[in-house]
Every structure is written in C-alpha cells, then in structure tokens.
Design a protein around this motif. Structure first.
Motif, PDB file in Angstrom:
ATOM      1  N   VAL A  39       0.546  -8.239  -4.653  1.00  0.00           N
ATOM      2  CA  VAL A  39       0.333  -8.170  -3.211  1.00  0.00           C
ATOM      3  C   VAL A  39       0.297  -6.698  -2.805  1.00  0.00           C
ATOM      4  O   VAL A  39       1.168  -5.930  -3.221  1.00  0.00           O
ATOM      5  N   ASP A  41       0.702  -4.115   0.186  1.00  0.00           N
ATOM      6  CA  ASP A  41       1.135  -3.949   1.574  1.00  0.00           C
ATOM      7  C   ASP A  41       1.585  -2.511   1.785  1.00  0.00           C
ATOM      8  O   ASP A  41       1.389  -1.657   0.911  1.00  0.00           O
ATOM      9  N   GLU A  42       2.198  -2.229   2.945  1.00  0.00           N
ATOM     10  CA  GLU A  42       2.551  -0.846   3.284  1.00  0.00           C
ATOM     11  C   GLU A  42       3.508  -0.222   2.267  1.00  0.00           C
ATOM     12  O   GLU A  42       3.589   0.984   2.139  1.00  0.00           O
ATOM     13  N   GLY A  43       4.256  -1.074   1.579  1.00  0.00           N
ATOM     14  CA  GLY A  43       5.233  -0.539   0.640  1.00  0.00           C
ATOM     15  C   GLY A  43       4.649  -0.271  -0.742  1.00  0.00           C
ATOM     16  O   GLY A  43       5.332   0.281  -1.598  1.00  0.00           O
ATOM     17  N   GLU A  45       3.007   1.352  -3.771  1.00  0.00           N
ATOM     18  CA  GLU A  45       2.769   2.744  -4.150  1.00  0.00           C
ATOM     19  C   GLU A  45       1.334   2.927  -4.625  1.00  0.00           C
ATOM     20  O   GLU A  45       0.696   1.980  -5.067  1.00  0.00           O
TER      21      GLU A  45
ATOM     22  N   LYS B 176      13.214  -0.644   0.008  1.00  0.00           N
ATOM     23  CA  LYS B 176      12.079  -1.199  -0.719  1.00  0.00           C
ATOM     24  C   LYS B 176      12.535  -1.875  -2.007  1.00  0.00           C
ATOM     25  O   LYS B 176      12.022  -2.908  -2.408  1.00  0.00           O
ATOM     26  N   GLY B 205       5.005  -5.491  -5.700  1.00  0.00           N
ATOM     27  CA  GLY B 205       3.776  -6.285  -5.633  1.00  0.00           C
ATOM     28  C   GLY B 205       3.989  -7.789  -5.631  1.00  0.00           C
ATOM     29  O   GLY B 205       3.023  -8.539  -5.690  1.00  0.00           O
ATOM     30  N   ASP B 235       7.911  -2.517   4.696  1.00  0.00           N
ATOM     31  CA  ASP B 235       7.521  -1.313   5.425  1.00  0.00           C
ATOM     32  C   ASP B 235       6.353  -1.560   6.374  1.00  0.00           C
ATOM     33  O   ASP B 235       6.031  -0.704   7.203  1.00  0.00           O
TER      34      ASP B 235
END
Lengths: 151, 477
Positions: A39, A41-43, A45, B176, B205, B235
């Motif tokens: 997935v 998303d904003e997190g 890296e 996170k 992920g 986030d």
C-alpha cells in the motif's frame, strides 16, 4: 576553464537522461510493489528510483548548474555566460515545476517537457564552447587557453 | 561584484537558519499576540512563571483505570493472511498497543516503561485535553523516557470519545513503526451501543486494522447497532466507506455530532491523527467498512458476506452535516485572532538547503509563538498554499470550525483536534483558551513536522523547565 565548462554542461545533459531513467525505475517499482500487495500512502518511504530522482534533481543538477554559472564568467567565450544563465534558469524552473506538480499534477507534463529543454540548453552550452575552441578568431588567442583546456 | 553580494546573502541566510543544539520553548519563535493585549512575554522568564511540570493531573487518589505499558524495540507481528512481521516498536508486545477503556470522570493512570527503545519514548494522549504536564511532548512537557526509565501519566477522562496515544519523541519514526494504541472514553451512563475499535495503520506497506491485514469478521446480530471507532494513526488521510447499509457519522475527533442523518454512497476522509465514529445498523447480510489497501471489517452474523463496493467518489462533508447547536461561546467576540499561513519555499532549514514548509512566510525556527491568556476566545485562520495537504493538530484543545473558504459551517458544531487543510483551502476555527500550558500546534504528517511545520500555542506566564535537544536527547518531532 573551457573544458570545465564543457564537462559541466555535458554532465547536466547526462543528468537529464539519468532523471528519465530514475523516474521510470521509480514508477515501475511502485507498480511492482503494488502488484505484490503493498500500500502506498503518506508514510511510504521513497523507493530507489524516487530517492535517486530527488537527489539528482534537487542537489546534483542544481549544483552543477550553479558551478556552470560560476565557471562561465572565466571562460571568456562570447555567449558562455548567456547559455549558462539559461541552463540555470530552466533548471530552477524545473525544480519549481516539480514542487508545483504535487498540488497540480497536470503541471507534471510541463516538468517532463522542460526536462528536454534543460538537456537542449546544456547541450547548446557545451557546443558553444567547443565550437569557439575550434574557431581561433573567437578565442582570445592566449597560451593559457591551451593550458586551460588541458586542466 | 553582484555575484559576491549574492553569495554573501546566501551565506548569511544559511547562518541565520541554524538551530542551536539545545533550546527552550520559552525562547522559541516570534511572539504573536493576535491583536490582543501584548501582555509581557517576559513574565514567562520571571520568578512568577508557572512551570509546565506543575500543571499535572490529580497527584493523589486511587486511579479508576490503571495500566502499565512497556515499550520495546523489535519485531511487530502483523495478523492476517500473507502478512509479514516488520521491525518496529511495541507496547506490551503488540502494536497497536492495548485498547485502554475508561468511563467519563475516571481517573486514568498509565505507567510507561521504556525497556528497549534506544531513542527514548513518551506518550501523547492525542485528542484528550489533558493538563499540560501529562501531554507527553519530549522537551516541552517532559523529558524523553530513556531505556530503563519510567514515567507515570495521570489525568481525569473528562470527555467521552475516541482517542489514541502515541510517542512524541522522534515521533515521525516511532509512530510510523508502531509506538501507538487507542483510548476509548465511554459516557458515564455507559455506552448506548456496542463498539468496535478500528485503528488503521500502515506497517511497511501493509494497511492494517487493529494490526491485521485484509478482511476481518466481527460478530454482530442482524438488526443490532454498532459504533465503529475509526482511528487514523497514519501520516496521511485514510478513506473509509461503508458497503451494505447506510451509516451515520456520530462523532468526529471525540466530539458528538448533533443530529446525524443517514449517509449513503459517500467516502469519509479521516485526516492523519483524526477519529471518526460511524454508526451502522447491521443488515442480514452484514456490512463492510473499508479502509483502503484491502483492509476491511465485516460486521454481521457468522455467515455474513457483505458486498465489496468500490470507494464512492463523493465525499462526506462535515461542514454541512447534522444540525446546528450552541457552542458555548461567541467567536465574534474573540480576544485574539491569529493567522497560521502554510506555504513552501526555497531556503535553509537548520543549514540544509531545500524546498521547506513555511508558517506565515518563515521557515522553522522563525515561526510564530501564539500567545494567549487563560479565558481568551481565540480565532485562528489556517490557510495552505504549499501544494500538499496538512493535517493540522492542536494539542490540549478542541477548536470549532467556523468556515471553509469563506463558506460558513451550517451543520452540527464541528469540533476538531486534527483538521485536514488541503492545498488552496482556508479554514477559520475558534477555541476557548481554557487549558494553561505550552501546546504544540503542528502538522500530523509527522515527516512534515520534522521538517519544521510546528508552532506552539503558549499561555502567558507559563514556562517550561525542559529543553529540546541537548543532554536529555529530547526530539519531539
């Protein structure tokens, strides 16, 4: 100084090619990850392609363009400063377009197109100095010109 | 010559951007009195100043809810088919940590023990308007709890609602990687419906709900009602939608919505750090609540096979939802009006060149310190012209949304502690300054916070004995 100028301009042009390569790597990387169930998303890296694209685009190429600008003042070739200025301008535009594109993705198309302008301008700058080396009437016929070219 | 001047200017800007290795929040930023009385900022440095460390919850008394949370670094086990364990942090060996449940009025006591998190940890009670000393911000309200140390948080659970807790030390990395959990405060009279806690988190992920990837089944009898407490610990925003039945949005950020009406075919966007409570009546075939990335909850009888709808394009909008009600104060009689203008520009952040976030035009640390006095009615205009969305989170207070892009809120009072301000948007919010302290007001995309998108709301006469950086290794962002 002229060979330095030529090398810097050449590196910027090569940098654009690398940017096309890294952003392709980035996108295929994302699609491959998603294929494997990841997935985004904003997190998330940056993957290898995104990281390289960011480093080249935000640090390496702007630094090369700044150095080209500085070196251009010492080449004593007509048009060298002008071309270096143009390269720096389109590099700055390129970075600004990148950041504007986060909010307005349609501007990303201009970011892609302007990349070719950066490469063209860097190529022209390189050739400008090259042609003046082969044209003695434009060179300032100094012995240092040869020494500079060998530096 | 021109070039030398330009070079000199760049060097000067670079020098000016450097942040000291250690600093006190008392000396941070540029005091902004919001047009109100410019009460002496120096009071904060005088002998009469109230220390943040004295603004605690009740020091005495037997707690009604008592919990010990042990923080460890290590593998986080993820549940569900095909899930893989990831490196991260756990509380009592799980991530998310245990669901802490309290009733309104309960005295809550949580003992945080750091067994093996090298950077140190804290716990911030996200959305709970706790006394300042219990707020858990390293370097502002306490020192980070280093390995082998512990810290006790005590506060009264005043407002029923859905909340969460997370570390506020190196938070962009620790949150996170799992240093978080949920807190539910039930109404004193007891909950009217059974609830399901749905903390959404993405681990390397893998989008999870309560630590599980994919679909989870929650047993619920047809015809019964369930409250799904969606907590977004990511986030970025999480889009949530419901297939198989209409739903009501009964609470946002731990505050009940007045007169919620049935919603169908709309996606609810939950901002980073935000909470939304959805109430559904369970049909025979069950109902599915989806959170994107393949994560969903199916609520219904054992054999329920709820439909899998695509995410609806239409968005739920709290600005016009529900019925108006009294908010308890008059925002037009504001004592102070602040501006929180988010932008982005080329410059130096602590000496690093880049394209950095700005608050009112300046890069961190030249950001505003919003100064208030206890009892002030405060208005704040938050605008964003930075190209990216910012989930803005104010500690210790709830603000009510007055308008968005000039359009007045017309539904239920929309109280927030975590508000998505999208690129190009302008929100007007109002709050009552009723909780003395020094309170972070920052972007909860915690990477952005670590890049300087942080300001503070500070009460005149309050100072902190703690320092960011330095020997105590406090790094709140």
């Amino acid at each position: 100084m002229r060979s330095t100028y030529r090398a810097l301009a050449g590196l910027i042009a090569i940098g654009v090619v690398l940017q096309a390569a890294t952003i392709a790597l980035a996108w295929f990387g994302v699609m491959n990850d998603v294929d494997g169930g990841a997935v985004y998303d904003e997190g998330t890296e940056y993957n290898a392609g995104q990281s390289l694209h960011a480093i080249l685009g935000m640090i390496v190429i702007p630094v090369l363009a700044l150095l080209l600008m500085i070196v251009s003042f010492f080449t004593k070739v007509p048009g060298a400063v002008k071309w270096a200025g143009l390269v720096l301008l389109v590099v700055v535009v390129q970075v600004l377009l990148a950041f504007a594109s986060f909010g307005a993705p349609i501007l990303g198309t201009l970011h892609g197109a302007n990349a070719l302008v950066v490469m063209g301008a860097a190529g022209m700058a390189s050739r400008r100095v090259q042609s003046s080396v082969g044209a003695p009437e434009q060179a300032t016929a100094q012995p240092t010109a040869g020494a500079g070219a060998g530096a | 010559m021109l070039f030398a001047v330009a070079l000199g200017f760049v060097g000067w800007t670079w020098w000016g951007s450097l942040v000291p290795d250690t600093y006190s929040m008392d000396d941070m930023g540029v005091a902004d009195f919001g047009g109100g009385e410019a009460v002496a900022h120096e009071a904060a440095h005088g002998g009469s100043a109230v220390g943040v460390d004295t603004l605690t919850g009740p020091p005495d008394g037997e707690p009604d809810v008592s919990e010990t949370l042990v923080a460890r670094a290590g593998k986080v086990e993820i549940g569900g088919d095909g899930a893989r364990a990831v490196d991260g942090y756990t509380l009592n060996d799980t991530s998310p940590g245990p669901v802490i449940r309290a009733k309104q009025g309960d005295l809550v006591e949580v003992r945080l023990v750091n067994e093996s998190v090298p950077d140190g940890v804290t716990l911030h009670w996200h959305g709970v308007d706790v006394p300042n000393a219990e707020d858990g911000v390293a370097g502002v309200t306490q020192d980070a709890v280093q390995e082998g140390e512990e810290h006790v948080y005590r506060f009264v659970a005043e407002d029923a609602g859905t909340y969460w807790y997370h570390s506020h030390q190196v938070s962009h990395e620790q949150v996170k990687r799992g240093l978080l959990g949920t807190l539910v405060i039930e109404p004193a009279r007891g909950p009217s419906t059974d609830d399901v806690v749905a903390a959404v988190h993405t681990y390397s992920g893998q989008r999870t709900v309560q630590g599980m990837v994919g679909e989870q089944h929650v047993e619920a009898a047809a015809g019964s009602t369930r409250r799904v407490r969606v907590v977004n610990t990511n986030d970025g925003a999480v889009r949530t939608w419901v297939s198989g039945a209409p739903y009501r949005v009964v609470a946002v950020d731990g505050r009940e919505i007045n007169g919620p009406t049935p919603v169908e075919g709309k996606t609810v966007s939950v901002p980073a750090g935000g909470r939304v409570d959805l109430e559904v009546e369970i049909p025979d075939d069950g109902v599915r609540v989806s959170f994107g990335g393949g994560a969903s909850l199916v609520l219904g009888p054992a054999d329920a096979d709820a439909p899998t709808d695509d995410e609806p394009k239409q968005r739920f909008d709290p600005l016009t939802y529900g019925s108006p009600a009294d908010i308890g104060f008059d925002p037009d009689a504001a004592d102070r009006s602040f501006e929180y203008r988010i932008g982005r520009r080329i410059g130096f952040l602590d000496g690093r060149p880049g394209f950095w976030w700005t608050i009112n035009g300046s890069i961190f640390p030249d950001v505003p310190m919003y100064m208030v006095q206890e009892g002030d009615v405060v208005r704040m205009t938050i605008s964003n012209d930075s190209g990216k969305v910012h989930p803005m989170h104010l500690h210790g207070h709830h603000a009510v949304v007055l308008s968005r892009d000039g359009v007045s809120a017309s539904g239920s009072p929309w109280w927030v502690d975590s508000l998505d301000v999208r690129d190009g948007e302008t929100f007007e919010v109002a709050l009552v300054a009723d909780n003395p302290g020094i309170w972070m007001d920052h972007c909860h995309n915690l990477i952005h916070a670590s890049e300087g998108l942080v300001a503070h709301l500070s009460y005149v006469g309050v100072s902190t004995p703690f320092r960011v950086g330095g020997a105590d290794h406090n790094h709140p962002e």
